[in-house]
Scaffold this motif. Structure first.
Motif, mmCIF file in Angstrom:
data_model
loop_
_atom_site.group_PDB
_atom_site.id
_atom_site.type_symbol
_atom_site.label_atom_id
_atom_site.label_comp_id
_atom_site.label_asym_id
_atom_site.label_seq_id
_atom_site.Cartn_x
_atom_site.Cartn_y
_atom_site.Cartn_z
ATOM 1 N N ARG A 148 35.879 45.503 43.002
ATOM 2 C CA ARG A 148 36.795 44.385 42.768
ATOM 3 C C ARG A 148 36.044 43.075 42.550
ATOM 4 O O ARG A 148 36.465 42.239 41.753
ATOM 5 C CB ARG A 148 37.755 44.234 43.955
ATOM 6 N N THR A 149 34.929 42.902 43.257
ATOM 7 C CA THR A 149 34.127 41.687 43.084
ATOM 8 C C THR A 149 33.562 41.621 41.675
ATOM 9 O O THR A 149 33.611 40.582 41.019
ATOM 10 C CB THR A 149 32.976 41.637 44.112
ATOM 11 N N LEU A 150 33.017 42.726 41.185
ATOM 12 C CA LEU A 150 32.443 42.754 39.839
ATOM 13 C C LEU A 150 33.505 42.531 38.763
ATOM 14 O O LEU A 150 33.231 41.925 37.731
ATOM 15 C CB LEU A 150 31.709 44.071 39.601
ATOM 16 N N LEU A 151 34.696 43.021 38.989
ATOM 17 C CA LEU A 151 35.783 42.816 38.036
ATOM 18 C C LEU A 151 36.476 41.464 38.207
ATOM 19 O O LEU A 151 37.346 41.105 37.431
ATOM 20 C CB LEU A 151 36.835 43.925 38.190
ATOM 21 N N LYS A 152 36.095 40.737 39.257
ATOM 22 C CA LYS A 152 36.699 39.435 39.600
ATOM 23 C C LYS A 152 38.201 39.575 39.817
ATOM 24 O O LYS A 152 38.997 38.790 39.304
ATOM 25 C CB LYS A 152 36.388 38.391 38.539
ATOM 26 N N ILE A 153 38.587 40.607 40.581
ATOM 27 C CA ILE A 153 40.004 40.810 40.881
ATOM 28 C C ILE A 153 40.289 40.798 42.379
ATOM 29 O O ILE A 153 41.330 41.255 42.815
ATOM 30 C CB ILE A 153 40.537 42.123 40.242
ATOM 31 N N LEU A 154 39.343 40.271 43.163
ATOM 32 C CA LEU A 154 39.628 40.112 44.594
ATOM 33 C C LEU A 154 40.738 39.083 44.749
ATOM 34 O O LEU A 154 40.752 38.075 44.051
ATOM 35 C CB LEU A 154 38.386 39.619 45.339
ATOM 36 N N PRO A 155 41.670 39.302 45.653
ATOM 37 C CA PRO A 155 42.793 38.369 45.783
ATOM 38 C C PRO A 155 42.438 37.091 46.556
ATOM 39 O O PRO A 155 43.066 36.754 47.545
ATOM 40 C CB PRO A 155 43.852 39.203 46.524
ATOM 41 N N VAL A 156 41.423 36.365 46.087
ATOM 42 C CA VAL A 156 41.114 35.066 46.666
ATOM 43 C C VAL A 156 41.951 34.028 45.939
ATOM 44 O O VAL A 156 42.427 34.267 44.830
ATOM 45 C CB VAL A 156 39.601 34.746 46.575
ATOM 46 N N ARG A 157 42.120 32.884 46.536
ATOM 47 C CA ARG A 157 43.054 31.880 45.999
ATOM 48 C C ARG A 157 42.745 31.449 44.567
ATOM 49 O O ARG A 157 43.655 31.262 43.769
ATOM 50 C CB ARG A 157 43.109 30.688 46.938
ATOM 51 N N VAL A 158 41.474 31.290 44.224
ATOM 52 C CA VAL A 158 41.120 30.872 42.865
ATOM 53 C C VAL A 158 41.568 31.912 41.846
ATOM 54 O O VAL A 158 42.149 31.579 40.819
ATOM 55 C CB VAL A 158 39.595 30.625 42.770
ATOM 56 N N GLU A 159 41.307 33.187 42.141
ATOM 57 C CA GLU A 159 41.697 34.252 41.212
ATOM 58 C C GLU A 159 43.216 34.400 41.132
ATOM 59 O O GLU A 159 43.768 34.633 40.064
ATOM 60 C CB GLU A 159 41.041 35.580 41.607
ATOM 61 N N LEU A 160 43.897 34.263 42.265
ATOM 62 C CA LEU A 160 45.356 34.335 42.254
ATOM 63 C C LEU A 160 45.952 33.201 41.429
ATOM 64 O O LEU A 160 46.912 33.395 40.678
ATOM 65 C CB LEU A 160 45.898 34.309 43.689
ATOM 66 N N ASP A 161 45.375 32.019 41.543
ATOM 67 C CA ASP A 161 45.838 30.864 40.770
ATOM 68 C C ASP A 161 45.650 31.099 39.273
ATOM 69 O O ASP A 161 46.520 30.754 38.477
ATOM 70 C CB ASP A 161 45.084 29.607 41.222
ATOM 71 N N LYS A 162 44.509 31.715 38.891
ATOM 72 C CA LYS A 162 44.269 32.015 37.475
ATOM 73 C C LYS A 162 45.315 32.971 36.925
ATOM 74 O O LYS A 162 45.635 32.940 35.745
ATOM 75 C CB LYS A 162 42.877 32.638 37.300
ATOM 76 N N ARG A 163 45.839 33.850 37.802
ATOM 77 C CA ARG A 163 46.848 34.831 37.367
ATOM 78 C C ARG A 163 48.261 34.270 37.427
ATOM 79 O O ARG A 163 49.225 34.985 37.190
ATOM 80 C CB ARG A 163 46.757 36.082 38.237
ATOM 81 N N GLY A 164 48.382 32.993 37.776
ATOM 82 C CA GLY A 164 49.693 32.356 37.774
ATOM 83 C C GLY A 164 50.488 32.520 39.056
ATOM 84 O O GLY A 164 51.683 32.233 39.083
ATOM 85 N N VAL A 165 49.860 32.978 40.136
ATOM 86 C CA VAL A 165 50.554 33.104 41.408
ATOM 87 C C VAL A 165 50.746 31.706 41.980
ATOM 88 O O VAL A 165 49.811 30.908 42.044
ATOM 89 C CB VAL A 165 49.754 33.987 42.397
ATOM 90 N N ASP A 166 51.979 31.384 42.360
ATOM 91 C CA ASP A 166 52.294 30.054 42.876
ATOM 92 C C ASP A 166 51.777 29.918 44.306
ATOM 93 O O ASP A 166 52.237 30.618 45.215
ATOM 94 C CB ASP A 166 53.815 29.832 42.825
ATOM 95 N N LEU A 167 50.806 29.034 44.502
ATOM 96 C CA LEU A 167 50.205 28.804 45.810
ATOM 97 C C LEU A 167 50.368 27.344 46.194
ATOM 98 O O LEU A 167 50.403 26.467 45.334
ATOM 99 C CB LEU A 167 48.702 29.143 45.784
ATOM 100 N N GLU A 168 50.446 27.100 47.491
ATOM 101 C CA GLU A 168 50.497 25.724 47.974
ATOM 102 C C GLU A 168 49.224 24.987 47.588
ATOM 103 O O GLU A 168 49.248 23.844 47.157
ATOM 104 C CB GLU A 168 50.614 25.744 49.510
ATOM 105 N N SER A 169 48.078 25.665 47.786
ATOM 106 C CA SER A 169 46.776 25.068 47.527
ATOM 107 C C SER A 169 45.764 26.184 47.272
ATOM 108 O O SER A 169 45.927 27.281 47.781
ATOM 109 C CB SER A 169 46.346 24.245 48.743
ATOM 110 N N ILE A 170 44.730 25.864 46.498
ATOM 111 C CA ILE A 170 43.663 26.843 46.301
ATOM 112 C C ILE A 170 42.508 26.601 47.264
ATOM 113 O O ILE A 170 41.503 27.292 47.222
ATOM 114 C CB ILE A 170 43.154 26.877 44.845
#
Length: 182
Positions: A148-170
Motif C-alpha cells: 500500500r505504501t508503494l502504491l500510495k494508497i495508505l489511508p493517511v489524511r493527505v491521500e484521503l484528501d487527494k481522493r476527495g474524502v471530506d476531512l476536517e483537516s489534513i
C-alpha cells in the motif's frame, strides 16, 4: 591548509562513493569480507577510530567530518535500486531516501538475513502496478503495508484528501502541527 583538508575530504568522499556504487570491484569485495556487507558504514565514530584499518576508517568517517561543516554527505546521494542486486534491503536508503532498519527497527529483528538485497525481498509481478512482497519471513500485515505504501494508497489524511474524502483537516490528529503523511 584549508585547501589541503578540502582536497582530502573530496578524495575520501570519492572512495566512499565508489564503494557504494561499484560493488563488484575486487577491493570492494575485500573490504566487505573484512568489515561485513555494509563495509562497516553503520559503525559509530568511536568504534571506527579504534580500528586498525586506518585508511578505510578515514573513508568511513567522511560523513561525520562533513557534518561538522553542516553537510549531510549521505543524503546528497540517492541510491538507484535498478534490479535490486546491488541494494541492501535494510541498510541502504532506497525507499524515500531512508534506511528501513531505522524506520522499522523492530522488524529487522524478524529477518533471518539483515544483509539481504532488495532483489531477494521484492518480487515484481507484471500484472500489478507496484512490486509486492511475497515472503514468509514477515507477517502478511507488513507485506500489505509495504504494498500500500508503494502504491500510495495508505489511508493517511493527505491521500484521503487527494481522493476527495471530506476531512476536517489534513493535519496530524495528535500534534495538529504537520500534515499527516506516510
Amino acid at each position: 591548509m584549508l585547501q589541503l583538508k578540502a582536497k582530502n575530504l573530496a578524495l575520501l568522499g570519492k572512495w566512499w562513493w565508489r564503494f557504494r556504487t561499484e560493488p563488484n570491484i575486487f577491493w570492494v569485495k575485500v573490504i566487505k569480507s573484512i568489515c561485513g556487507q555494509d563495509g562497516g558504514m553503520g559503525l559509530s565514530r568511536a568504534i571506527l577510530a579504534s580500528r586498525k584499518i586506518s585508511t578505510w576508517s578515514s573513508i568511513l568517517m567522511i560523513d561525520s567530518e562533513l557534518r561538522k561543516l553542516n553537510l549531510d554527505f549521505e543524503n546528497l546521494f540517492i541510491k538507484s535500486v535498478s534490479n535490486g542486486n546491488n541494494t541492501l534491503f535494510w541498510k541502504d536508503a532506497w525507499l524515500d531516501n531512508k534506511l528501513l532498519y531505522e524506520k522499522f527497527g523492530r522488524l529487522i529483528m524478524l529477518d533471518s538475513n539483515e544483509d539481504a538485497l532488495v532483489s531477494e525481498r521484492i518480487i515484481k509481478v507484471p500484472a500489478q502496478k507496484a512490486p509486492t512482497m511475497q515472503n514468509n519471513w514477515l507477517p502478511q500485515k507488513f507485506d500489505i503495508f509495504i504494498w500500500r505504501t508503494l502504491l500510495k494508497i495508505l489511508p493517511v489524511r493527505v491521500e484521503l484528501d487527494k481522493r476527495g474524502v471530506d476531512l476536517e483537516s489534513i493535519l496530524h490528529p495528535v500534534c495538529n502541527n504537520e500534515v499527516e503523511t506516510v
